[in-house]
Design a protein around this motif. Structure first.
Motif, PDB file in Angstrom:
ATOM      1  N   VAL A  31       0.842  -1.198   0.000  1.00  0.00           N
ATOM      2  CA  VAL A  31       0.000   0.000   0.000  1.00  0.00           C
ATOM      3  C   VAL A  31       0.882   1.255   0.000  1.00  0.00           C
ATOM      4  CG1 VAL A  31      -1.659   1.347   1.356  1.00  0.00           C
ATOM      5  CG2 VAL A  31      -2.030  -1.104   1.007  1.00  0.00           C
ATOM      6  N   LYS A  32       1.929   1.244   0.802  1.00  0.00           N
ATOM      7  CA  LYS A  32       2.866   2.379   0.835  1.00  0.00           C
ATOM      8  C   LYS A  32       3.499   2.600  -0.536  1.00  0.00           C
ATOM      9  CE  LYS A  32       7.094   3.962   3.037  1.00  0.00           C
ATOM     10  NZ  LYS A  32       8.232   3.578   3.851  1.00  0.00           N
ATOM     11  N   ASP A  33       3.749   1.503  -1.269  1.00  0.00           N
ATOM     12  CA  ASP A  33       4.353   1.583  -2.596  1.00  0.00           C
ATOM     13  C   ASP A  33       3.320   1.777  -3.704  1.00  0.00           C
ATOM     14  OD1 ASP A  33       6.827   1.296  -1.429  1.00  0.00           O
ATOM     15  OD2 ASP A  33       7.071  -0.808  -1.993  1.00  0.00           O
ATOM     16  N   GLN A  34       2.121   2.218  -3.330  1.00  0.00           N
ATOM     17  CA  GLN A  34       1.050   2.576  -4.267  1.00  0.00           C
ATOM     18  C   GLN A  34       0.392   1.399  -4.982  1.00  0.00           C
ATOM     19  OE1 GLN A  34      -0.304   5.778  -4.519  1.00  0.00           O
ATOM     20  NE2 GLN A  34       0.954   5.880  -2.680  1.00  0.00           N
ATOM     21  N   TRP A  35       0.428   0.217  -4.391  1.00  0.00           N
ATOM     22  CA  TRP A  35      -0.335  -0.912  -4.910  1.00  0.00           C
ATOM     23  C   TRP A  35      -1.755  -0.830  -4.372  1.00  0.00           C
ATOM     24  CZ3 TRP A  35       1.280  -5.656  -7.411  1.00  0.00           C
ATOM     25  CH2 TRP A  35       2.621  -5.676  -7.774  1.00  0.00           C
ATOM     26  N   GLN A  83      -1.642  -2.426 -14.701  1.00  0.00           N
ATOM     27  CA  GLN A  83      -0.312  -2.647 -15.265  1.00  0.00           C
ATOM     28  C   GLN A  83       0.240  -4.004 -14.808  1.00  0.00           C
ATOM     29  OE1 GLN A  83       2.708  -0.040 -13.676  1.00  0.00           O
ATOM     30  NE2 GLN A  83       3.824  -0.044 -15.616  1.00  0.00           N
ATOM     31  N   THR A  84       0.003  -4.328 -13.546  1.00  0.00           N
ATOM     32  CA  THR A  84       0.487  -5.565 -12.948  1.00  0.00           C
ATOM     33  C   THR A  84      -0.579  -6.109 -12.009  1.00  0.00           C
ATOM     34  OG1 THR A  84       2.746  -4.697 -12.969  1.00  0.00           O
ATOM     35  CG2 THR A  84       2.337  -6.591 -11.547  1.00  0.00           C
ATOM     36  N   VAL A  85      -0.795  -7.429 -12.050  1.00  0.00           N
ATOM     37  CA  VAL A  85      -1.678  -8.096 -11.093  1.00  0.00           C
ATOM     38  C   VAL A  85      -0.870  -9.239 -10.484  1.00  0.00           C
ATOM     39  CG1 VAL A  85      -3.815  -9.393 -10.746  1.00  0.00           C
ATOM     40  CG2 VAL A  85      -3.756  -7.511 -12.394  1.00  0.00           C
ATOM     41  N   ALA A  86      -0.822  -9.282  -9.143  1.00  0.00           N
ATOM     42  CA  ALA A  86      -0.007 -10.276  -8.450  1.00  0.00           C
ATOM     43  C   ALA A  86      -0.838 -11.048  -7.436  1.00  0.00           C
ATOM     44  CB  ALA A  86       1.151  -9.581  -7.733  1.00  0.00           C
ATOM     45  N   LEU A  87      -0.405 -12.258  -7.154  1.00  0.00           N
ATOM     46  CA  LEU A  87      -0.990 -13.086  -6.096  1.00  0.00           C
ATOM     47  C   LEU A  87       0.123 -13.507  -5.159  1.00  0.00           C
ATOM     48  CD1 LEU A  87      -3.137 -14.891  -4.706  1.00  0.00           C
ATOM     49  CD2 LEU A  87      -2.503 -16.679  -6.348  1.00  0.00           C
TER      50      LEU A  87
END
Length: 104
Positions: A31-35, A83-87
């Motif tokens: 969250v801090k890194d804007q995710w 741009q990116t989706v992660a699990l």
């Protein structure tokens, strides 16, 4: 979350096991890194911030979990072109500890 704030976040992460420990620390960092982060754990959220959405459920609840995920997170997934989706599958139970060659 406001549309303008959502649009600033171009990366989406789904993280399990977010109520404590490594999962909670990871959520805070993302969250801090804007995710934009969607967290899931058996316990209530220990973190509340813009950019974080929490579901309380057990991954072993195969009867209700799929419906809950679709109802709560499908809209976020389709809200924009990410741009990116992660699990990050951080949730786990500690089973019997033994050497690999002793494991079925």
């Amino acid at each position: 979350m406001k549309d303008s704030a959502m649009n600033e976040r171009q990366k989406l992460a789904f993280v399990t096991g977010t109520s404590s420990g490594i999962g909670l620390s990871l959520v805070k960092r993302l969250v801090k890194d804007q995710w934009q982060v969607c967290g899931l754990s058996r316990r209530p959220a220990a973190f509340d911030a813009e950019g974080y959405s929490h579901l309380q459920s057990d991954l072993a609840d195969l009867e209700n979990l799929p419906k809950m995920l679709l109802e709560n997170w499908l809209g976020i997934l389709h809200q924009q072109a990410w741009q990116t989706v992660a699990l990050v599958n951080n949730a786990a139970l500690i089973g019997a500890l033994r050497w690999m060659h002793q494991t079925d």
